[in-house]
Design an enzyme around this catalytic site. Sequence first.
Site, PDB file in Angstrom:
ATOM      1  CD  GLU B  14      -1.578   2.444   1.063  1.00 39.99           C
ATOM      2  OE1 GLU B  14      -2.079   3.157   0.189  1.00 39.99           O
ATOM      3  OE2 GLU B  14      -0.699   2.856   1.812  1.00 39.99           O
ATOM      4  CB  CYS B  61      -4.042   1.925   5.820  1.00 41.24           C
ATOM      5  SG  CYS B  61      -3.595   0.583   4.694  1.00 41.24           S
ATOM      6  CB  CYS B  64      -4.160  -2.466   7.671  1.00 40.72           C
ATOM      7  SG  CYS B  64      -3.043  -1.136   7.250  1.00 40.72           S
ATOM      8  CG  HIS B  68      -4.962   3.547  11.449  1.00 38.99           C
ATOM      9  ND1 HIS B  68      -3.876   3.917  12.212  1.00 38.99           N
ATOM     10  CD2 HIS B  68      -4.451   2.976  10.345  1.00 38.99           C
ATOM     11  CE1 HIS B  68      -2.756   3.591  11.572  1.00 38.99           C
ATOM     12  NE2 HIS B  68      -3.088   3.004  10.437  1.00 38.99           N
ATOM     13  NE  ARG B 472       0.112  -3.819   5.804  1.00 39.69           N
ATOM     14  CZ  ARG B 472      -1.096  -4.313   5.551  1.00 39.69           C
ATOM     15  NH1 ARG B 472      -2.026  -4.295   6.472  1.00 39.69           N
ATOM     16  NH2 ARG B 472      -1.367  -4.844   4.386  1.00 39.69           N
ATOM     17  CB  SER B 495       4.500   1.121   7.703  1.00 40.93           C
ATOM     18  OG  SER B 495       3.846  -0.060   7.273  1.00 40.93           O
ATOM     19  CB  CYS B 539       1.027   0.011   5.296  1.00 40.21           C
ATOM     20  SG  CYS B 539      -0.673  -0.282   4.987  1.00 40.21           S
ATOM     21  CB  CYS B 542       8.997   0.221  -5.684  1.00 43.32           C
ATOM     22  SG  CYS B 542      10.072   0.387  -4.315  1.00 43.32           S
TER      23      CYS B 542
END
Lengths: 314, 560
Positions: B14, B61, B64, B68, B472, B495, B539, B542
């Site tokens: 993510e 996010c 996930c 939160h 995570r 993360s 999370c 690239c």
Amino acid sequence: MEKEKKQFYDKLEEKGVSRRDFMKYCTFLTATMGLSASYVTKVADVFAAPAQRPPVIWLHFGECTGCSESMLRSTYPYPDDLVLEILSVEYHETIMAASGEQAEDNLHSAMKKYDGKYICVVEGAIPTKYNGAYGKIAGRTFLEIGQEVCPKAAAVIAIGNCASFGGIQAAAPNPGGYKGVGEALNIKPVNIPGCPPNPVNFVGTVVNYLLLGRLPKLDNLNRPIFGYGKTVHDQCPRRSHYEYGEFVEEFGSEEAAMGYCLYKLGCKGPETFNNCPVAKYNDGTSWPVEAGHPCIGCSQPGFWDKMTPFFEEL
Amino acid sequence: MAKRIVVDPITRIEGHLRIEVEVENGKVKNAWSSANMFRGIEMILQGRDPRDAPLFTQRSCGVCTYVHYLSSVRAVEAAVGVEIPKNARLIRNLLHGAQFQHDHIVHFYHLHALDWVDVVDALKADPSKTATLSSNVSDAPWGGAPYYKQVQQRLQTFVDSGQLGPLNNAYWGHSAYKLSPEANLMAAAHYIEALRLQSRAARMHAIFGAKNPHLQSLVVGGVTSVRDMLKPDRIAEFKHIWKETQEFVERVYIPDLLTVASHYKDWGAIGGTTNFLAWGDLPQSEKEPESLFLPRGVIFDRDIGKVMAADQEKVAEHVTHAWYEDGEARHPYQGETRPKHGDYETGGEKGSWEFGEAKTGKYSWFKAPRYENRACEVGPLARALVAYGTGNKAFKDVVDRTLKHLDVPVTALFSTLGRTAARGLETMVIGNAMEGWIDELVENIKSGDTKTYQSWEMPDKGMGYGLNDVARGALGHWIEIENKKIKNYQYVVPSTWNLGPRCKGGVVGPLEEALIGTPIADPKRPLEILRTVHSFDPCIACGVHVIDPDSNEVYKIRVS
């Protein structure tokens, strides 16, 4: 074509989906799209014998990937059908195998190969402060990437409230100067807002395009009228409680257990255009009001500012 | 001579992540992890109604989702001083258990598997041999030669179409892929099955949480889905989906994990880190941390015999190498979020590509959290080690059985493979416990307790935090309320623990540490980097450029 259709239905049976289930889904989708019943078989054909797999470039900007995840919750068509047989997803950072330079190559070769023919789906808002320095991929800002990829698309679909209207990162004080795709790039995308949107509204838009060769009719905020033409309030199964003045005044109360209207707890249904009460989420399992929670207005522009505090009456 | 490799965007995660490594003698010598996006949700929260914080922070996010939401609602509940009813605790735990099941399955199959599984090689497989392999290693509900033949045909049709889509241009045929064509075909088939299963599994969230992603049924003081709780068919439906999902975990996910692991045992000695932190989660009563199903604790220097109590006061966030205004390392209550974007500077050797001499040394939007000044890995491995070290029976059983099955020592846990295995094992352990929670909920309702919400009043002032352990890793939210509004809000997420940059003292973050020593067979196709990066389930996303510091040339990496 007939042969392909037969193969398709055989495959469905193997998956445990009967032809009847499938037609039921197509009827539901056709109705959601606001098309007459005569279109049901044509909608079915889009899945059963796609003439071609239209190339899709899916960009991620300032977002949480919840919209991609929401699309992966599609149950008919299943996500593997969408990816393997219906669409040709040329670039999508969350699911693609390639990384880095190879991923970038995929983007650029798809843009070249399908110049003017690809559907560009954008998820996420675009930061504009400091020339877009708050968001980069492979050293380039989201703003630069959007300016390059979107104008060459056959159609741009802004998925979710962030891409449509800026979303949460554009809430005051909007530290990154985030904007929706249409505003940031000065284009007119189809907006499919929601936080996240229901996959049926995305699938409906794509099927409309595949079936009729054009995008669905849009409202003044560029949302498909089939999904966003009525308020949540007007379609709400608790509407009669509103009319009778039967309200929930506190969570956990007897009235809450009786399923009374959530207006006084801050429900934003009267000012929110979306088909949640009818389409519901996760294969028609539920939606916020059914779970006893007020609507937060997530398909409206600027709802993080205009609809808050969420638990105060409109 | 060392070479620089930059992977940006990292895909199958993510968000937007850039990884840069320096390679010497075929191994990673140094590494930099850089988050490439700033959204500023903590700043947006200031001055708002504290009741709205959970809905805002959940949007951190969508992969996930829920986590939160949960952590935030707990922080606000702590600040206003309300204790939630038993039914609310059970429903929150069930939603959280479903999140672990869903998230870990998606990570293993859709975000991580292609680092180990060569899908294109699956086209060479013999479907009947695949069927034999499959029935030997797993008890999957699908199988047989015709099934595998059909999957292979579907892949072949897809490849023949010339529109390879998401499979295009990856590292297929790389020498580091070790599975047989048959094992690759089995895994590819299960990739597709898992894609469908996760869609159904998410319905657990819709039953008590309105929808997935981004649930909408938690409020400060409890849960709103009382009508769903009171309908026996809703609970039965939840149990039905839970069972289908858990059967997939036991009969498909774990066997696939063991099959893959048995071909990559060398990865049991690559990608390890040193310190581990777990806040713990899934409270079994109102008592924390004693009743946490996933225990709380911290481990230094890999000493799993010595699990120490973890205290949130020992957390501080460093911004020396992050794009924020410089300042002292701060506890989240004193935390500030003052962005200051600058150039990407990892302090490379003079003359190398875009790095030059570092003026600021700043290279990420992530802050660097530290526990007692130590970088700590968080997530499934940290949780499994803390549970194992404290003698937790459920975890000890599955971990010991797995080590024995693979014939590897306990030290193999400190690795990329250990991290990936721990994720699967914890899915099984948590999933197994969920049945008991469903039954407990039913019994409690039967006993006449239908309370789902506790009333409370917003104080003028208050401070609170919610410590969670989510898919995570360790997640904490800290809130300060003043004049009934949010004065300050900070969260320290898994993360940033795992993928954050160097701290003030220059000590590397866990991912950076894990990458050091990773073998790279072909710098132009750094598959090995992806394995370790994905094992953390980042999370954030690239592109890979290989930099030769001598020529300043950015190699274009191409794979056909």
